[in-house]
Motif scaffolding. Sequence first.
Motif, PDB file in Angstrom:
ATOM      1  N   ASP A 281       0.798  -1.231   0.000  1.00  0.00           N
ATOM      2  CA  ASP A 281       0.000   0.000   0.000  1.00  0.00           C
ATOM      3  C   ASP A 281       0.831   1.283   0.000  1.00  0.00           C
ATOM      4  OD1 ASP A 281      -2.458  -1.303  -0.125  1.00  0.00           O
ATOM      5  OD2 ASP A 281      -2.614  -1.465   2.051  1.00  0.00           O
ATOM      6  N   THR A 282       2.128   1.170  -0.221  1.00  0.00           N
ATOM      7  CA  THR A 282       2.950   2.374  -0.369  1.00  0.00           C
ATOM      8  C   THR A 282       2.979   2.767  -1.847  1.00  0.00           C
ATOM      9  OG1 THR A 282       4.979   1.066  -0.655  1.00  0.00           O
ATOM     10  CG2 THR A 282       4.399   1.760   1.580  1.00  0.00           C
ATOM     11  N   PRO A 283       2.800   4.034  -2.148  1.00  0.00           N
ATOM     12  CA  PRO A 283       2.820   4.462  -3.560  1.00  0.00           C
ATOM     13  C   PRO A 283       4.223   4.372  -4.135  1.00  0.00           C
ATOM     14  CG  PRO A 283       2.699   6.373  -2.115  1.00  0.00           C
ATOM     15  CD  PRO A 283       2.569   5.165  -1.230  1.00  0.00           C
ATOM     16  N   VAL A 284       4.312   4.148  -5.445  1.00  0.00           N
ATOM     17  CA  VAL A 284       5.621   4.219  -6.084  1.00  0.00           C
ATOM     18  C   VAL A 284       6.064   5.675  -6.076  1.00  0.00           C
ATOM     19  CG1 VAL A 284       5.098   2.227  -7.546  1.00  0.00           C
ATOM     20  CG2 VAL A 284       4.712   4.549  -8.426  1.00  0.00           C
ATOM     21  N   THR A 285       7.334   5.907  -6.296  1.00  0.00           N
ATOM     22  CA  THR A 285       7.873   7.271  -6.319  1.00  0.00           C
ATOM     23  C   THR A 285       7.115   8.122  -7.338  1.00  0.00           C
ATOM     24  OG1 THR A 285      10.072   6.489  -5.704  1.00  0.00           O
ATOM     25  CG2 THR A 285       9.926   8.663  -6.725  1.00  0.00           C
ATOM     26  N   PHE A 286       6.673   9.285  -6.896  1.00  0.00           N
ATOM     27  CA  PHE A 286       5.919  10.190  -7.775  1.00  0.00           C
ATOM     28  C   PHE A 286       6.701  11.490  -7.938  1.00  0.00           C
ATOM     29  CE2 PHE A 286       2.784  13.352  -8.983  1.00  0.00           C
ATOM     30  CZ  PHE A 286       1.993  12.666  -9.897  1.00  0.00           C
ATOM     31  N   LYS A 287       6.992  11.841  -9.180  1.00  0.00           N
ATOM     32  CA  LYS A 287       7.679  13.084  -9.516  1.00  0.00           C
ATOM     33  C   LYS A 287       6.796  13.835 -10.517  1.00  0.00           C
ATOM     34  CE  LYS A 287      11.671  12.123  -7.410  1.00  0.00           C
ATOM     35  NZ  LYS A 287      12.269  12.958  -6.325  1.00  0.00           N
ATOM     36  N   ALA A 288       6.036  14.777 -10.027  1.00  0.00           N
ATOM     37  CA  ALA A 288       5.052  15.454 -10.880  1.00  0.00           C
ATOM     38  C   ALA A 288       5.720  16.159 -12.051  1.00  0.00           C
ATOM     39  CB  ALA A 288       4.252  16.448 -10.051  1.00  0.00           C
ATOM     40  N   THR A 289       5.164  15.951 -13.243  1.00  0.00           N
ATOM     41  CA  THR A 289       5.656  16.639 -14.428  1.00  0.00           C
ATOM     42  C   THR A 289       4.757  17.829 -14.748  1.00  0.00           C
ATOM     43  OG1 THR A 289       6.158  16.440 -16.785  1.00  0.00           O
ATOM     44  CG2 THR A 289       4.347  15.105 -15.952  1.00  0.00           C
ATOM     45  N   PRO A 290       5.348  18.946 -15.174  1.00  0.00           N
ATOM     46  CA  PRO A 290       4.525  20.074 -15.609  1.00  0.00           C
ATOM     47  C   PRO A 290       4.015  19.883 -17.040  1.00  0.00           C
ATOM     48  CG  PRO A 290       6.836  20.642 -15.818  1.00  0.00           C
ATOM     49  CD  PRO A 290       6.793  19.266 -15.189  1.00  0.00           C
ATOM     50  N   ASN A 291       4.490  18.847 -17.692  1.00  0.00           N
ATOM     51  CA  ASN A 291       4.175  18.628 -19.103  1.00  0.00           C
ATOM     52  C   ASN A 291       3.023  17.648 -19.241  1.00  0.00           C
ATOM     53  OD1 ASN A 291       6.543  20.194 -19.635  1.00  0.00           O
ATOM     54  ND2 ASN A 291       7.768  18.344 -19.276  1.00  0.00           N
ATOM     55  N   HIS A 292       1.812  18.174 -19.154  1.00  0.00           N
ATOM     56  CA  HIS A 292       0.643  17.305 -19.227  1.00  0.00           C
ATOM     57  C   HIS A 292      -0.568  18.074 -19.724  1.00  0.00           C
ATOM     58  CE1 HIS A 292      -1.356  19.038 -15.672  1.00  0.00           C
ATOM     59  NE2 HIS A 292      -0.134  19.113 -15.133  1.00  0.00           N
ATOM     60  N   GLY A 293      -1.586  17.320 -20.107  1.00  0.00           N
ATOM     61  CA  GLY A 293      -2.845  17.914 -20.554  1.00  0.00           C
ATOM     62  C   GLY A 293      -3.933  17.688 -19.523  1.00  0.00           C
ATOM     63  N   GLY A 294      -5.178  17.564 -20.011  1.00  0.00           N
ATOM     64  CA  GLY A 294      -6.302  17.422 -19.113  1.00  0.00           C
ATOM     65  C   GLY A 294      -6.676  15.971 -18.845  1.00  0.00           C
ATOM     66  N   ILE A 295      -7.864  15.807 -18.296  1.00  0.00           N
ATOM     67  CA  ILE A 295      -8.384  14.479 -17.958  1.00  0.00           C
ATOM     68  C   ILE A 295      -8.844  13.769 -19.235  1.00  0.00           C
ATOM     69  CG2 ILE A 295     -10.115  13.216 -16.631  1.00  0.00           C
ATOM     70  CD1 ILE A 295      -8.015  14.648 -14.919  1.00  0.00           C
TER      71      ILE A 295
ATOM     72  N   ALA B 165      11.432  20.499 -21.625  1.00  0.00           N
ATOM     73  CA  ALA B 165      11.319  19.204 -22.308  1.00  0.00           C
ATOM     74  C   ALA B 165      10.101  19.141 -23.213  1.00  0.00           C
ATOM     75  CB  ALA B 165      11.261  18.084 -21.276  1.00  0.00           C
ATOM     76  N   LYS B 166       8.997  19.705 -22.745  1.00  0.00           N
ATOM     77  CA  LYS B 166       7.723  19.586 -23.461  1.00  0.00           C
ATOM     78  C   LYS B 166       7.426  18.128 -23.801  1.00  0.00           C
ATOM     79  CE  LYS B 166       7.933  24.254 -25.371  1.00  0.00           C
ATOM     80  NZ  LYS B 166       7.907  25.112 -26.584  1.00  0.00           N
ATOM     81  N   ALA B 167       7.830  17.251 -22.879  1.00  0.00           N
ATOM     82  CA  ALA B 167       7.627  15.811 -23.051  1.00  0.00           C
ATOM     83  C   ALA B 167       7.463  15.182 -21.669  1.00  0.00           C
ATOM     84  CB  ALA B 167       8.807  15.174 -23.773  1.00  0.00           C
ATOM     85  N   SER B 168       6.779  14.048 -21.646  1.00  0.00           N
ATOM     86  CA  SER B 168       6.575  13.328 -20.393  1.00  0.00           C
ATOM     87  C   SER B 168       5.983  11.963 -20.711  1.00  0.00           C
ATOM     88  CB  SER B 168       5.636  14.115 -19.463  1.00  0.00           C
ATOM     89  OG  SER B 168       4.374  14.326 -20.102  1.00  0.00           O
TER      90      SER B 168
END
Length: 278
Positions: free
Chosen positions: A13-27, A55-58
């Motif tokens: 129940d521990t989450p994997v490492t999360f590193k938020a990217t600024p390069n994303h769209g919507g839902i 980067a404009k990539a993710s």
Amino acid sequence: MKIIDHLLVNDDDTPVTFKATPNHGGIYTPQYLVMHYTAATTTLSTVSWFQSTLAKASAHLLIARDGTVTQFAPFNVITWHAGKSQWKGLVGLNQFSIGIEMVNGGRLTKSIGKWICPVDAKRVPDDEVVIAIHKNESSKAAWHDYTEKQLKAAIEISALLVKTYNLKDVVGHEDIAPIRKSDPGPAFPMASFKSKVMGRENDFDEDFVTSADVNIRAGAGTAFATVAPPVPGGTPVRVLKTNANWSFVEVLKSVNGIMDLEGWIASRFIVLEQGVNS
């Protein structure tokens, strides 16, 4: 592993490492899973790149060579991994697919007798190099191999994603953007990977061929003796079963005068027959 609120969670129940990217769209609602290689040999370089606005990539996930996983965005959020692409009538696969990146140097070059990843200039050991023909090309090249731990993690996670989001199929970046891209490349065992991930491990009705001259062995591993001279590239085979990164095949034509040949071949050297001529 589990998926909770569109995030990947370990069995404890521990989450994997999360590193938020600024390069994303919507839902969005994903329909496909797209596999990539990073074209670089280290995890840190890709994590840093995906966290940069330059980067404009993710992608949604990165799987390191030791099997560890980093997530950059929830699975219901668009990431920028596919670029200009199309598949099955869909244009722009970012808005239709989950993207998984695998740490892998991709196509390699040779310099002063050493194999080098041209992107980060890192040396790749000889035992991690595969010489093969890409399914969208006609000449042999050197490619960085994937690790067993990496593939094991990718299979487990991908099967979970397919089940959770009812995904239609697993494809490579090379399938949805064949002119621009060559990942995950011929070192990635897509045929057996897809069968396991899509729940078709015993369903091998599709026609396969060898992508390069390859040894056929008495067991699933290089420790086993060869049972015949190498099978030439382009030879039609039927996959009867798989074991880790190996496939037990029936060779569908005479090879070096031998009929009814069966044995084990590394799965990375087996591709869909239509891919060889595309």
